[in-house]
Design a protein around this motif. Structure first.
Motif, PDB file in Angstrom:
ATOM      1  N   ALA A   1       0.808  -1.212   0.000  1.00  0.00           N
ATOM      2  CA  ALA A   1       0.000   0.000   0.000  1.00  0.00           C
ATOM      3  C   ALA A   1       0.842   1.264   0.000  1.00  0.00           C
ATOM      4  N   LEU A   2       1.964   1.233   0.696  1.00  0.00           N
ATOM      5  CA  LEU A   2       2.764   2.447   0.815  1.00  0.00           C
ATOM      6  C   LEU A   2       4.223   2.049   0.805  1.00  0.00           C
ATOM      7  N   THR A   3       5.002   2.563  -0.154  1.00  0.00           N
ATOM      8  CA  THR A   3       6.399   2.194  -0.265  1.00  0.00           C
ATOM      9  C   THR A   3       7.285   3.302   0.255  1.00  0.00           C
ATOM     10  N   ASN A   4       8.439   2.917   0.772  1.00  0.00           N
ATOM     11  CA  ASN A   4       9.432   3.877   1.221  1.00  0.00           C
ATOM     12  C   ASN A   4      10.112   4.459  -0.013  1.00  0.00           C
TER      13      ASN A   4
ATOM     14  N   ARG B   1      -2.374  -6.686   7.493  1.00  0.00           N
ATOM     15  CA  ARG B   1      -1.536  -6.259   6.385  1.00  0.00           C
ATOM     16  C   ARG B   1      -1.945  -4.853   5.941  1.00  0.00           C
ATOM     17  N   ALA B   2      -1.031  -4.154   5.309  1.00  0.00           N
ATOM     18  CA  ALA B   2      -1.339  -2.838   4.762  1.00  0.00           C
ATOM     19  C   ALA B   2      -2.157  -3.008   3.489  1.00  0.00           C
ATOM     20  N   SER B   3      -3.119  -2.133   3.280  1.00  0.00           N
ATOM     21  CA  SER B   3      -3.932  -2.167   2.072  1.00  0.00           C
ATOM     22  C   SER B   3      -4.162  -0.743   1.595  1.00  0.00           C
ATOM     23  N   LYS B   4      -4.520  -0.582   0.336  1.00  0.00           N
ATOM     24  CA  LYS B   4      -4.747   0.748  -0.217  1.00  0.00           C
ATOM     25  C   LYS B   4      -5.903   1.452   0.497  1.00  0.00           C
TER      26      LYS B   4
ATOM     27  N   VAL C   1       3.467  -2.197  20.254  1.00  0.00           N
ATOM     28  CA  VAL C   1       4.461  -2.640  19.273  1.00  0.00           C
ATOM     29  C   VAL C   1       4.497  -4.161  19.194  1.00  0.00           C
ATOM     30  N   GLY C   2       4.487  -4.822  20.350  1.00  0.00           N
ATOM     31  CA  GLY C   2       4.548  -6.277  20.384  1.00  0.00           C
ATOM     32  C   GLY C   2       3.340  -6.934  19.727  1.00  0.00           C
ATOM     33  N   VAL C   3       2.146  -6.440  20.061  1.00  0.00           N
ATOM     34  CA  VAL C   3       0.921  -7.010  19.484  1.00  0.00           C
ATOM     35  C   VAL C   3       0.885  -6.776  17.974  1.00  0.00           C
ATOM     36  N   THR C   4       1.248  -5.559  17.557  1.00  0.00           N
ATOM     37  CA  THR C   4       1.241  -5.240  16.124  1.00  0.00           C
ATOM     38  C   THR C   4       2.227  -6.115  15.362  1.00  0.00           C
TER      39      THR C   4
ATOM     40  N   ALA D   1      -0.363   2.222  15.498  1.00  0.00           N
ATOM     41  CA  ALA D   1      -0.196   0.791  15.258  1.00  0.00           C
ATOM     42  C   ALA D   1      -0.201   0.501  13.755  1.00  0.00           C
ATOM     43  N   TYR D   2      -1.104   1.173  13.023  1.00  0.00           N
ATOM     44  CA  TYR D   2      -1.137   0.945  11.572  1.00  0.00           C
ATOM     45  C   TYR D   2       0.107   1.522  10.903  1.00  0.00           C
ATOM     46  N   SER D   3       0.629   2.616  11.446  1.00  0.00           N
ATOM     47  CA  SER D   3       1.869   3.174  10.922  1.00  0.00           C
ATOM     48  C   SER D   3       3.015   2.164  11.070  1.00  0.00           C
ATOM     49  N   LEU D   4       2.997   1.416  12.169  1.00  0.00           N
ATOM     50  CA  LEU D   4       3.991   0.354  12.349  1.00  0.00           C
ATOM     51  C   LEU D   4       3.829  -0.731  11.286  1.00  0.00           C
ATOM     52  N   VAL D   5       2.577  -1.050  10.970  1.00  0.00           N
ATOM     53  CA  VAL D   5       2.314  -2.038   9.927  1.00  0.00           C
ATOM     54  C   VAL D   5       2.925  -1.586   8.602  1.00  0.00           C
TER      55      VAL D   5
END
Length: 265
Positions: free
Chosen positions: A2-5, A153-156, A140-143, A215-219
């Motif tokens: 969904a989002l690339t570096n 997972r990340a999605s659009k 962080v651990g749960v994510t 949490a989603y940012s960590l994903v």
């Protein structure tokens, strides 16, 4: 993904070139030697790996903790450290090739800022720092566990919602700061502590949403690292992965710290 570096997607090193050597050109003895040889490390292959990125992230956190000790002892350094950290963050974000010294400098300076802020909060709300640390580690651990198991997972679509929510939160934060500066709100955290929804401070409600955003940012960070490894990115880009995780975890810690403070105020 969904989002690339940008550091991964714009570098030609991620494009596969050349032809693979076929087994037909190798003798049985050579094949046996290749089979028995130990796996090449990231240093030998000069390729980004999850393990190497973890090591780099751990080094960054060591610098963060060292800086936090300084900030805790001299909390007056928090404000200048925040400004320097912001500049270093911009430099690292827009730099085409990651720089280990700059990323480590960012980690140390942000550590000073985090340590100073933590000292101020701890003086007002006893034991709040350890609670925020435990809360951050838990998120962080749960994510990480959910991501590793493939359950998240990340999605659009999710990323679009994430970006909209982030812009909304930034707009709210800006308005709240202006109202606090102008004296319109008198609470410790402005609207976040003054406005209540069914008796619950607005800041608590927003804080929970922001923690989910963190949490989603960590994903997204984990997904970017996974993609970089899959694309056989150069080993140096492990520092980009470490930098991304550092930014997210620091932001997540500060938000949890504020959330706990509003809840206890």
């Amino acid at each position: 993904m969904a989002l690339t570096n940008p550091a991964f997607s714009t570098n030609p090193a991620f494009k596969e070139n050349g032809q693979a050597q076929t087994a037909a050109t190798l003798s049985a003895e050579n094949l046996q030697q290749m089979y028995e040889a130990p796996s090449a490390t990231s240093v030998q292959t000069d390729r980004m790996t999850v393990e190497d990125t973890i090591v780099k992230t751990a080094i960054c956190f060591a610098f963060l903790l060292a800086g936090a000790v300084v900030g805790w002892i001299v909390p007056a350094l928090a404000l200048p450290a925040a400004l320097v950290g912001f500049v270093l963050a911009l430099v690292n974000i827009f730099k085409k090739k990651p720089s280990a010294p700059l990323i480590l400098a960012y980690s140390a300076v942000q550590g000073v800022f985090v340590g100073g802020i933590s000292f101020v909060f701890e003086a007002q709300w006893q034991s709040i720092v350890i609670q925020a640390v435990i809360g951050t580690l838990a998120v962080v651990g749960v994510t990480l566990a959910l991501f590793a198991s493939g359950k998240i997972r990340a999605s659009k679509k999710a990323t679009k919602i994430f970006l909209i929510a982030m812009f909304g939160y930034l707009a709210y934060s800006l308005v709240n700061v202006i109202l606090m500066w102008t004296g319109v709100t008198g609470g410790t955290f402005g609207l976040s502590s003054d406005v209540r929804i069914f008796g619950i401070p607005l800041g608590v409600v927003i804080g929970i949403v922001v923690v989910l955003l963190g949490a989603y940012s960590l994903v997204l960070d984990f997904d970017a690292i996974k993609q970089g490894v899959a694309n056989r990115a150069p080993r140096i880009y492990g520092w980009s992965g470490a930098f991304g995780i550092m930014v997210t975890v620091i932001w997540l810690y500060l938000e949890i710290l504020r959330l706990l403070a509003i809840a206890r105020d």
